[in-house]
Design a protein around this motif. Structure first.
Motif, short mmCIF file in Angstrom:
data_model
loop_
_atom_site.label_atom_id
_atom_site.label_comp_id
_atom_site.label_asym_id
_atom_site.label_seq_id
_atom_site.Cartn_x
_atom_site.Cartn_y
_atom_site.Cartn_z
N SER A 1 33.78 -25.11 6.04
CA SER A 1 33.24 -24.80 4.72
C SER A 1 31.73 -24.92 4.71
CB SER A 1 33.83 -25.74 3.67
OG SER A 1 33.32 -27.05 3.83
N VAL A 2 31.11 -24.31 3.73
CA VAL A 2 29.66 -24.37 3.58
C VAL A 2 29.19 -25.81 3.47
CG1 VAL A 2 27.75 -23.81 2.02
CG2 VAL A 2 29.47 -22.07 2.57
N ASP A 3 29.92 -26.63 2.72
CA ASP A 3 29.52 -28.03 2.55
C ASP A 3 29.58 -28.80 3.85
OD1 ASP A 3 28.97 -27.70 -0.12
OD2 ASP A 3 30.91 -28.45 -0.80
N VAL A 4 30.58 -28.55 4.68
CA VAL A 4 30.69 -29.24 5.97
C VAL A 4 29.53 -28.86 6.86
CG1 VAL A 4 32.06 -29.41 8.08
CG2 VAL A 4 33.19 -29.55 5.86
N VAL A 5 29.17 -27.59 6.89
CA VAL A 5 28.04 -27.15 7.70
C VAL A 5 26.75 -27.82 7.24
CG1 VAL A 5 26.61 -25.16 8.31
CG2 VAL A 5 29.11 -24.94 8.29
N ARG A 6 26.54 -27.86 5.94
CA ARG A 6 25.32 -28.48 5.43
C ARG A 6 25.31 -29.98 5.68
NH1 ARG A 6 25.18 -24.58 0.07
NH2 ARG A 6 24.16 -22.82 1.13
N ASP A 7 26.48 -30.62 5.62
CA ASP A 7 26.55 -32.03 5.98
C ASP A 7 26.17 -32.25 7.44
OD1 ASP A 7 27.33 -32.74 3.43
OD2 ASP A 7 29.46 -32.92 3.92
N GLY A 8 26.63 -31.34 8.31
CA GLY A 8 26.29 -31.44 9.72
C GLY A 8 24.79 -31.31 9.96
N ILE A 9 24.15 -30.43 9.22
CA ILE A 9 22.70 -30.27 9.34
C ILE A 9 21.99 -31.55 8.92
CG2 ILE A 9 20.70 -29.01 8.42
CD1 ILE A 9 22.63 -26.58 8.11
N GLU A 10 22.43 -32.13 7.82
CA GLU A 10 21.81 -33.38 7.36
C GLU A 10 22.08 -34.53 8.32
OE1 GLU A 10 19.55 -33.58 4.98
OE2 GLU A 10 19.85 -31.41 5.01
N ASP A 11 23.26 -34.51 8.96
CA ASP A 11 23.55 -35.54 9.96
C ASP A 11 22.55 -35.47 11.12
OD1 ASP A 11 25.68 -36.40 8.45
OD2 ASP A 11 27.21 -35.38 9.66
N LEU A 12 22.22 -34.24 11.55
CA LEU A 12 21.25 -34.08 12.63
C LEU A 12 19.89 -34.64 12.22
CD1 LEU A 12 20.32 -32.94 15.38
CD2 LEU A 12 19.88 -30.78 14.20
N ARG A 13 19.44 -34.26 11.04
CA ARG A 13 18.15 -34.78 10.58
C ARG A 13 18.17 -36.30 10.47
NH1 ARG A 13 18.26 -30.41 6.49
NH2 ARG A 13 16.98 -28.68 7.25
N ALA A 14 19.30 -36.85 10.04
CA ALA A 14 19.41 -38.30 9.88
C ALA A 14 19.25 -39.02 11.22
CB ALA A 14 20.73 -38.67 9.23
N VAL A 15 19.81 -38.46 12.29
CA VAL A 15 19.68 -39.06 13.61
C VAL A 15 18.22 -39.04 14.05
CG1 VAL A 15 20.27 -38.84 16.05
CG2 VAL A 15 22.04 -38.55 14.31
N TRP A 16 17.55 -37.92 13.88
CA TRP A 16 16.14 -37.83 14.25
C TRP A 16 15.29 -38.80 13.43
CZ3 TRP A 16 13.29 -34.31 17.52
CH2 TRP A 16 14.11 -33.55 18.36
N GLN A 17 15.58 -38.88 12.14
CA GLN A 17 14.84 -39.80 11.28
C GLN A 17 15.05 -41.25 11.74
OE1 GLN A 17 12.86 -38.82 8.70
NE2 GLN A 17 12.37 -40.81 7.84
N ARG A 18 16.29 -41.59 12.05
CA ARG A 18 16.62 -42.96 12.46
C ARG A 18 15.99 -43.31 13.81
NH1 ARG A 18 21.97 -42.50 13.18
NH2 ARG A 18 21.80 -42.40 15.45
#
Length: 423
Positions: free
Chosen positions: A66-83
């Motif tokens: 779903s669109v929401d799952v894809v967008r969650d995955g994108i935010e997960d990637l950014r979260a790892v880089w931020q962390r």
């Protein structure tokens, strides 16, 4: 009777006829992907030299997530880089030390293990999102993924990903260089070539805008630069020079206008004689309130929303077709909720390109990155995509710093200054 032809060369631009010059200023894309939202799914299309013409028709597949799952995955990637890069604090060190924030050169031997550990986490996160986007779909998407993976491992490519619906940090994606390599193996050794933004020239583009031209015609010898800044950024704890050195650099190397207020920016953008070739934001970017609306702030503390930029540009286009660089500190969340609107408005109202970070931008790194990027780009005919990738490689290879990968180009791989050309 055989006659001999008499020839003479008066002007030869081909190195004594040994080569034919290539004066094309827009390069062909070996990989062109398009993501289109259809209902609650994404339709994926692909073309370019990486996808062979075999007579079977065009390449197309559907992402099953779903669109929401894809967008969650994108935010997960950014979260790892931020962390791993921005929020990481060295344990047991006093005063508190954040290595990727406090410094930009991590080439000292004592930093190698930390830098490699962070890069491994980033590679795993980048491959996770790659699998999410290309390994969860129908047979058509699998075919695209197979050709794409083969091409990414085979050498450098020019890549355009087009979408008005989903905004992925493409440069931060990672693909291991062999099917035999598992990024989750305990002994896996990451390779810089696995990161899209290190190996390839990558841009995100929106739906087609007729009449686009990669050449920025300069009427004189120097580019015109609009610096939209807040000098107070440099004074925040710990005091770190960022904005002032950038202003000094452009003042010495370009025709520069400094703006520190929302009113000044609005007045400039509304001016039919707007002449900036480069629009630079050295300020703060934030996401505010429960509505998660994002904004930029200059020295007057007035919030600048993307919708306001749209209003300023209503019925007109920026006549100078500038490059827009967003060097907003504390602006990591802008990538998901500001660039899609802000960048879309600017690009569809004349801007040629937008460059911005995908996570919070440390000031020490921001200063060095901006100075080196524009020192390269201000040299006529230097293409922006080449300058961005060159810096990405330099920071990772020489300084063991992966932060160069956080910058995304929203259109603009081939954008360059073209003095004296009647574009």
């Amino acid at each position: 009777m055989t006659s001999s032809l008499v020839t003479s060369v008066t002007i030869d631009h081909s190195d004594r006829l040994r080569s034919v010059p290539d004066d094309r200023y827009n390069r062909e894309r070996g990989i062109h992907l398009r993501f289109i939202q259809v209902g609650n799914r994404f339709l994926v299309q692909a073309w370019g030299s990486a996808f062979p013409e075999d007579g079977g028709g065009g390449y197309q597949g559907t992402l099953s997530l779903s669109v929401d799952v894809v967008r969650d995955g994108i935010e997960d990637l950014r979260a790892v880089w931020q962390r791993e890069l921005i929020d990481h604090v060295d344990p047991g060190v006093r005063p508190t030390r954040r290595p990727f924030v406090d410094e930009w050169d991590l080439s000292a031997p004592a930093e190698h293990e930390r830098a490699d550990r962070a890069a491994l986490a980033l590679a795993r996160a980048g491959y996770t999102l790659f699998c999410l986007l290309f390994a969860n779909g129908d047979a058509g998407l699998k075919e695209i993924a197979d050709h794409l993976t083969r091409a990414l491992r085979g050498g450098e490519h020019v890549i355009t990903v087009e979408s008005d619906d989903v905004f992925v940090p493409w440069c931060m994606l990672y693909v291991p260089l062999s099917d035999q390599d598992s990024v989750w193996a305990s002994g896996y050794r990451w390779r810089p070539e696995g990161f899209w933004g290190y190996q390839h020239l990558v841009e995100h583009n929106f739906s087609r805008w007729p009449g686009f031209d990669s050449r920025i015609a300069l009427p004189g010898a120097l580019a015109r630069v609009g610096l939209n800044v807040d000098h107070r950024v440099d004074e925040e704890y710990p005091p770190t020079p960022y904005v002032a050195p950038v202003v000094d650099f452009f003042t010495e190397n370009a025709v520069t206008t400094v703006r520190t207020s929302k009113v000044a920016l609005a007045e400039a953008m509304r001016d039919p004689a707007f002449a900036d070739h480069i629009v630079y934001f050295g300020c703060h970017g934030r996401v505010g309130g429960t509505d998660e609306r994002a904004y930029l702030v200059l020295a007057d503390d007035e919030k600048i929303y993307g919708t306001e930029v749209l209003a300023w540009l209503s019925g007109m286009a920026l006549p100078s077709s500038p490059v827009v660089f967003v060097g907003a500190c504390q602006g990591g969340q802008l990538a998901s909720v500001f660039y899609p609107a802000f960048g879309h408005h600017l690009l569809h109202h004349g801007a040629r390109c937008l460059v911005g970070p995908q996570i919070d931008l440390p000031r020490a790194f921001a200063r060095v990155y901006a100075l080196r990027l524009f020192a390269a780009f201000l040299v006529p005919h230097t293409r922006l995509g080449d300058a961005v990738r060159g810096l990405t490689r330099e920071f990772l290879d020489r300084y063991r710093n992966p932060l160069g990968l956080i910058f995304s180009l929203y259109r603009g791989i081939d954008v360059h200054l073209a003095p004296g050309e009647g574009v």
